[in-house]
Design a protein around this motif. Structure first.
Motif, short mmCIF file in Angstrom:
data_model
loop_
_atom_site.label_atom_id
_atom_site.label_comp_id
_atom_site.label_asym_id
_atom_site.label_seq_id
_atom_site.Cartn_x
_atom_site.Cartn_y
_atom_site.Cartn_z
N THR A 68 -90.87 -109.09 -40.63
CA THR A 68 -92.09 -109.12 -41.44
C THR A 68 -93.16 -108.32 -40.72
O THR A 68 -92.98 -107.89 -39.58
N ASP A 69 -94.30 -108.16 -41.38
CA ASP A 69 -95.43 -107.46 -40.77
C ASP A 69 -96.41 -108.44 -40.13
O ASP A 69 -97.56 -108.10 -39.88
N TRP A 70 -95.96 -109.65 -39.82
CA TRP A 70 -96.85 -110.63 -39.21
C TRP A 70 -97.33 -110.17 -37.85
O TRP A 70 -96.60 -109.51 -37.10
N GLU A 71 -98.56 -110.55 -37.52
CA GLU A 71 -99.14 -110.19 -36.23
C GLU A 71 -99.23 -111.41 -35.32
O GLU A 71 -99.50 -112.52 -35.77
N SER A 72 -99.03 -111.17 -34.03
CA SER A 72 -99.24 -112.20 -33.03
C SER A 72 -100.74 -112.51 -32.94
O SER A 72 -101.59 -111.66 -33.17
N ASP A 73 -101.03 -113.75 -32.58
CA ASP A 73 -102.42 -114.14 -32.40
C ASP A 73 -103.09 -113.36 -31.28
O ASP A 73 -104.31 -113.26 -31.23
N PHE A 74 -102.29 -112.81 -30.37
CA PHE A 74 -102.82 -112.04 -29.25
C PHE A 74 -102.83 -110.54 -29.52
O PHE A 74 -103.12 -109.75 -28.61
N GLU B 266 -119.68 -116.05 -32.30
CA GLU B 266 -118.29 -116.23 -32.71
C GLU B 266 -117.46 -116.89 -31.63
O GLU B 266 -117.80 -116.86 -30.46
N ILE B 267 -116.32 -117.43 -32.07
CA ILE B 267 -115.35 -117.98 -31.13
C ILE B 267 -114.61 -116.85 -30.44
O ILE B 267 -114.30 -115.83 -31.04
N GLY B 268 -114.36 -117.09 -29.15
CA GLY B 268 -113.45 -116.24 -28.41
C GLY B 268 -113.65 -114.74 -28.51
O GLY B 268 -114.44 -114.26 -29.27
N TYR B 269 -113.01 -114.01 -27.75
CA TYR B 269 -112.78 -112.59 -27.77
C TYR B 269 -113.71 -111.75 -28.65
O TYR B 269 -113.26 -111.06 -29.55
N ARG C 276 -107.60 -108.51 -14.69
CA ARG C 276 -107.51 -109.37 -15.86
C ARG C 276 -106.10 -109.93 -16.04
O ARG C 276 -105.12 -109.34 -15.60
N GLN C 277 -106.02 -111.10 -16.73
CA GLN C 277 -104.76 -111.82 -16.90
C GLN C 277 -104.44 -112.13 -18.36
O GLN C 277 -103.27 -112.32 -18.70
N ASP C 278 -105.43 -112.20 -19.21
CA ASP C 278 -105.20 -112.65 -20.58
C ASP C 278 -104.37 -111.64 -21.37
O ASP C 278 -104.72 -110.45 -21.42
N PRO C 279 -103.29 -112.07 -22.03
CA PRO C 279 -102.48 -111.14 -22.82
C PRO C 279 -103.24 -110.48 -23.94
O PRO C 279 -102.89 -109.38 -24.37
N THR C 280 -104.30 -111.11 -24.42
CA THR C 280 -105.09 -110.50 -25.49
C THR C 280 -105.67 -109.16 -25.05
O THR C 280 -105.70 -108.20 -25.83
N GLY D 76 -107.42 -103.48 -24.51
CA GLY D 76 -108.76 -103.71 -23.98
C GLY D 76 -109.84 -103.83 -25.03
O GLY D 76 -111.01 -104.03 -24.69
N GLU D 77 -109.48 -103.75 -26.32
CA GLU D 77 -110.50 -103.88 -27.37
C GLU D 77 -111.06 -105.30 -27.43
O GLU D 77 -112.21 -105.51 -27.81
N ARG D 78 -110.23 -106.28 -27.07
CA ARG D 78 -110.69 -107.66 -26.96
C ARG D 78 -110.52 -108.09 -25.50
O ARG D 78 -109.44 -108.03 -24.96
N LEU D 79 -111.64 -108.48 -24.90
CA LEU D 79 -111.59 -108.80 -23.47
C LEU D 79 -110.74 -110.02 -23.18
O LEU D 79 -110.22 -110.17 -22.08
N GLY D 80 -110.59 -110.91 -24.16
CA GLY D 80 -109.81 -112.10 -23.91
C GLY D 80 -110.62 -113.19 -23.24
O GLY D 80 -111.85 -113.17 -23.23
N ARG D 81 -109.93 -114.13 -22.62
CA ARG D 81 -110.54 -115.39 -22.21
C ARG D 81 -110.70 -115.54 -20.70
O ARG D 81 -111.08 -116.61 -20.23
#
Length: 548
Positions: free
Chosen positions: A147-153, A345-348, A404-408, A414-419
């Motif tokens: 499918t074309d589903w995307e990971s949350d990260f 906003e929440i997160g990232y 950095r460590q966050d998989p996001t 690097g577009e989302r810095l992550g947590r």
């Protein structure tokens, strides 16, 4: 052993302190926080006045996702200790009247888990592979994801093996999703829950509780079709059948004296949340609405009203959260400014800390954070605090890419810095290089770099400062314990920009969201988030008072 059964409902109005173990306190100088580090600072938690500690994952892990990729759900990561260290920490917390909640991660395992290793070694269509979600790809040669589903990260939610088959991971590739249609999967988690409950654990925080049960009947829907599926018929989010799993868990929890509590992390529409919080299911569910609420009186009033109504519907109590390990710390969130009107906003937040137009007014953020905290702590229900928020810590943005460590961060280029910025090790003292996080001399630096400004927000510096964030939290939790009677709340008519509530016993909380000062009603001031002046409550200020 767990605490006496007399307080079986202790969780309904508890103050719960979240510990991210790898960043709380390092006892042995390897740069990684550990369970002995938690035990060494139980006195801080007791002085703060919390009722329980929630431990983020401390299990063996390759840390592809900060410990949420778990190799063994019934053991301790060796760099964090062992089961004996866990027992000693639990005993120390219980001796101070502090309960213990542990993170349970049921949607997925790590790719190093014995089950997934067996699946990789087995043939397609085997019993071993059926414990996870494997599918053949699309296209003539099966080279396209199912499918074309995307990971949350970020990136695709499917990874292809050398034999051409694909497996599902709603998060990182190192976190393959389990097949919860399997009886052995369900039984294994019941054994895990019993393992920790038998060790004296008082409750469980259930990670992504809404994702376990899936309907992957062919043909699988694409993303556009998924968006149209709501109210229990989505392919993998918030399916009604997930509560069959939690009904079994509740039977297990209720077999203990006192019954074990549980709280669901379930990002679902508000009208679906009550099912997770019902007595037949997990019993409580996180209300994350304040994480996305702007600093606005009408929004806060609506969020409070809606969530108290939902709590009444479920028979549970609401939970209130301003910061956790997945979101930007709220002093930074409330201080974010941008030409385009950056929301809270929440997160990232994309480009936060990178785009020069997105900056943080630290003075404004700190002022609003103190006011928000006092308002949140005045509400009936549970309050969940995140380690370091009692110090007024801001999000750390000055982390180089190679640290950095966050998989996001990596999966979005690097577009989302992550947590990582909210997971930086705590400053216990004002002395570099580790600000008391590790004993000196340490064999290794803290696993995430600490900024120099941590010296000004350390526990050491704030302890004897009556104006510090720490002093405010200590005073607020003591007053909350003393004053909070019952679960009721009454709204007091107030002007625009003001939220005014009264709790049983005549305990008032008034927050001025600004911009102009408002009159303080007559009464005895119990606590304020900042200075008051001439009978007025300045902008961005909360005051607790008792009727005259």
């Amino acid at each position: 052993m767990s605490l006496p059964s007399a307080d079986a409902d202790w969780w309904r109005n508890a103050v719960v302190y979240q510990v991210y173990p790898r960043s709380f306190a390092d006892s042995d100088g390897d740069g990684i926080g550990d369970l002995d580090g938690v035990r060494a600072h139980v006195d801080h938690l007791a002085r703060l006045g919390v009722d329980a500690v929630w431990l983020s994952p401390f299990y063996p892990s390759a840390l592809a996702d900060g410990g949420y990729d778990i190799d063994d759900h019934r053991d301790v990561a060796p760099e964090l200790g062992d089961l004996a260290a866990f027992d000693a920490m639990t005993a120390a917390l219980h001796e101070h009247g502090i309960r213990v909640i542990v993170d349970i991660v049921p949607n997925h395992t790590s790719d190093r888990h014995r089950w997934f290793r067996a699946a990789l070694a087995a043939e397609p269509g085997s019993d071993e592979r059926d414990r996870y979600v494997f599918r053949q790809g699309r296209g003539a040669d099966g080279s396209e994801p199912p499918t074309d589903w995307e990971s949350d990260f970020g990136g695709p939610a499917w990874t292809r093996l050398d034999d051409g088959w694909w497996y599902l991971h709603l998060f990182a590739p190192e976190q393959p999703d389990l097949n919860w249609d399997r009886r052995d999967v369900r039984d294994d988690y019941l054994e895990t829950l019993a393992f920790w409950a038998d060790r004296g654990v008082d409750g469980f925080r259930v990670d992504v509780a809404n994702l376990l049960v899936k309907d992957l009947t062919e043909p699988l829907p694409d993303r556009a079709e998924l968006a149209t599926r709501t109210d229990g018929n989505h392919a993998y989010e918030d399916r009604d059948a997930v509560h069959e799993v939690y009904a079994e868990w509740r039977t297990l929890f209720d077999s203990y004296d006192p019954p074990r509590m549980a709280v669901a992390e379930a990002w679902v529409p508000a009208h679906r949340r009550a099912r997770y919080a019902s007595p037949e299911s997990l019993g409580q569910a996180f209300n994350f609405d304040l994480l996305t609420a702007p600093w606005d009186a009408e929004t806060w009033r609506r969020v409070i009203e809606e969530n108290l109504d939902l709590a009444a519907e479920s028979g549970s109590t609401s939970t209130w959260v301003l910061s956790n390990h997945d979101v930007i710390r709220h002093p930074s969130r409330y201080g974010i400014t941008a030409a385009a009107g950056q929301p809270n906003e929440i997160g990232y937040i994309p480009a936060f800390g990178v785009d020069p137009e997105i900056t943080v007014d630290t003075a404004l953020g700190a002022t609003r954070a103190r006011a928000a905290t006092l308002l949140m702590l005045a509400l009936p229900g549970s309050a969940y605090l995140y380690q370091g928020e009692e110090l007024g810590l801001f999000e750390v943005v000055e982390i180089d890419a190679d640290k950095r460590q966050d998989p996001t961060f990596f999966r979005t280029g690097g577009e989302r810095l992550g947590r990582d910025g909210c997971r930086v090790p705590l400053p216990w003292t004002s002395a570099p290089p580790s600000y008391g996080f590790s004993p000196e001399p340490a064999a290794a630096p803290p696993h995430l770099p600490q900024p120099a400004w941590f010296a000004d927000l350390s526990l050491e510096r704030e302890t004897d400062d009556p104006t510090s964030s720490l002093s405010l939290y200590v005073a607020a939790l003591a007053l909350r314990r003393e004053r909070a009677a019952g679960e009721g709340l009454t709204w007091v008519p107030a002007g625009p920009g003001v939220v005014h509530v009264v709790r049983p016993g005549g305990w008032h909380c008034l927050t001025n969201f600004g911009p102009e000062p408002v009159a303080l009603p007559e009464g005895e001031v119990l606590l304020a988030s900042g200075p008051l002046a001439d009978g007025l409550v300045p902008a961005d200020r909360t005051v607790w008072f008792r009727e005259a």
